[in-house]
Design a protein around this motif. Structure first.
Motif, mmCIF file in Angstrom:
data_model
loop_
_atom_site.group_PDB
_atom_site.id
_atom_site.type_symbol
_atom_site.label_atom_id
_atom_site.label_comp_id
_atom_site.label_asym_id
_atom_site.label_seq_id
_atom_site.Cartn_x
_atom_site.Cartn_y
_atom_site.Cartn_z
ATOM 1 N N GLY A 1 -1.173 11.187 8.899
ATOM 2 C CA GLY A 1 -2.235 10.527 9.000
ATOM 3 C C GLY A 1 -1.914 9.075 9.121
ATOM 4 N N TRP A 2 -0.999 8.235 8.793
ATOM 5 C CA TRP A 2 -0.400 7.072 9.164
ATOM 6 C C TRP A 2 -0.067 6.720 10.379
ATOM 7 N N GLY B 1 -2.966 6.750 12.546
ATOM 8 C CA GLY B 1 -3.668 5.619 12.387
ATOM 9 C C GLY B 1 -3.191 4.281 12.876
ATOM 10 N N ALA B 2 -1.776 4.093 12.846
ATOM 11 C CA ALA B 2 -0.944 3.344 13.364
ATOM 12 C C ALA B 2 -1.174 3.226 15.075
ATOM 13 N N ILE C 1 -4.204 1.792 16.398
ATOM 14 C CA ILE C 1 -4.504 0.674 16.759
ATOM 15 C C ILE C 1 -3.345 0.027 17.786
ATOM 16 N N VAL D 1 -7.099 -6.558 8.074
ATOM 17 C CA VAL D 1 -7.611 -6.974 6.710
ATOM 18 C C VAL D 1 -8.139 -5.923 5.839
ATOM 19 N N GLU D 2 -9.064 -5.037 6.420
ATOM 20 C CA GLU D 2 -9.607 -4.018 5.803
ATOM 21 C C GLU D 2 -9.569 -2.758 6.883
ATOM 22 N N ALA D 3 -9.417 -1.492 6.323
ATOM 23 C CA ALA D 3 -9.628 -0.551 7.109
ATOM 24 C C ALA D 3 -10.422 0.682 6.402
ATOM 25 N N ASP D 4 -11.171 1.463 6.757
ATOM 26 C CA ASP D 4 -11.899 2.450 6.047
ATOM 27 C C ASP D 4 -11.783 3.838 7.165
ATOM 28 N N ILE D 5 -10.917 4.552 6.762
ATOM 29 C CA ILE D 5 -10.444 5.514 7.409
ATOM 30 C C ILE D 5 -10.730 6.912 7.079
ATOM 31 N N ALA D 6 -11.310 7.896 8.281
ATOM 32 C CA ALA D 6 -11.456 9.264 7.700
ATOM 33 C C ALA D 6 -10.595 10.125 8.800
ATOM 34 N N TRP D 7 -9.910 10.945 8.234
ATOM 35 C CA TRP D 7 -9.223 11.823 9.212
ATOM 36 C C TRP D 7 -9.926 13.215 9.416
ATOM 37 N N LYS D 8 -10.370 13.621 10.487
ATOM 38 C CA LYS D 8 -11.270 14.606 10.929
ATOM 39 C C LYS D 8 -10.355 15.629 11.213
ATOM 40 N N GLN E 1 -12.156 5.088 12.186
ATOM 41 C CA GLN E 1 -11.811 3.756 11.459
ATOM 42 C C GLN E 1 -12.815 2.627 11.494
#
Lengths: 169, 169
Positions: B59-60, B63-64, B67, B85-92, B139
């Motif tokens: 998942g990292w 995510g990377a 971006i 600064v902040e990230a709210d992540i959901a792996w679907k 995200q």
């Protein structure tokens, strides 16, 4: 060897602590070349003129490293696998070459879905500290984790599992 | 060449779309060996017996990569740097070898802090799709981004900057 904690063994309020690991310039550059090639992650000289004044680790690297520390060295140790479902991350301070990171996690929620006898969800607040005990990263995560196979098997006799699996990777 | 978008050029509701990139088994294994060495990320054979039925990306990594796609190929293109600064992540959904990922982002909030003339924050909702147009990752991010240096300079004459810099890496 310390017994590894399955989902059944976790309790809300339980705390886990990892060992620490030192991040080198080469670690930072190597990760970032593939995954986050911004100049302040990959070029030590150019990074000196950035807002950071030097090389800093990609936030994806510090996030992944924090979970890796928890999986590989938590005390008490976690039984794998650990599969991320959700993560709410805040990057608080830069991580620079030579910094040593360690992780403290607190279990905040545990859910055993009825339709699965072998797995469930654990939520944790995870703080990543550097060698000065400054918080560099916080994460609230929801993780898919597994029950002890022996206990899940005995409970399977009492429950009727529904076919299907979580969609999440 | 299309003009790159600085913070000044972004608007709430604006949408950005990236190109797509295909993820190979080697990409997945190479990332995971360093950053997330669970067996279903690093061992094609063993992964067949996992809940995923085969190799899946960390998942990292997804995510990377999302971006990175946005930074390198957004249309319209973003001016860097882009600092999380902040990230709210959901792996679907799992990402498997051969999957092609692309990103769509929508600007949800823009903030120009008074104490800095050269930078501010942009929040975005980012969706990562595979080649079947399924959402594999969402995200909500808050990003530190920079103003056009020419416009920031002229505005600096009217404002009084306060010394100090954001602590975030």
């Amino acid at each position: 060897m310390t017994k590894k904690l399955y989902l059944d063994d976790l309790r809300v309020g339980q705390r886990l602590r990892s060992k620490s690991v030192t991040v080198s310039a080469q670690d930072i550059i190597s990760f970032a070349r593939e995954s986050d090639p911004q100049y302040f992650h990959v070029d030590e000289e150019a990074a000196k003129d950035s807002m950071f004044g030097g090389l800093v680790a990609s936030g994806w690297q510090t996030g992944a490293l924090s979970i890796k520390l928890l999986i590989e060295s938590a005390d008490p140790p976690l039984a794998g696998p650990v599969i991320g479902v959700e993560a709410d991350i805040a990057w608080k301070l830069p991580v620079r070459p030579g910094d040593s990171l360690r992780v403290e996690a607190e279990v905040t929620r545990i859910v055993f879905p009825r339709r699965h006898v072998d797995r469930g969800f654990v939520s944790m607040n995870i703080m990543t500290y550097n060698q000065r005990d400054e918080v560099v990263l916080t994460q609230s995560v929801k993780i898919l984790a597994f029950r002890d196979p022996s206990r899940a098997a005995s409970s399977a006799k009492r429950e009727t599992p529904v076919a299907g699996s979580f969609p999440v990777g």
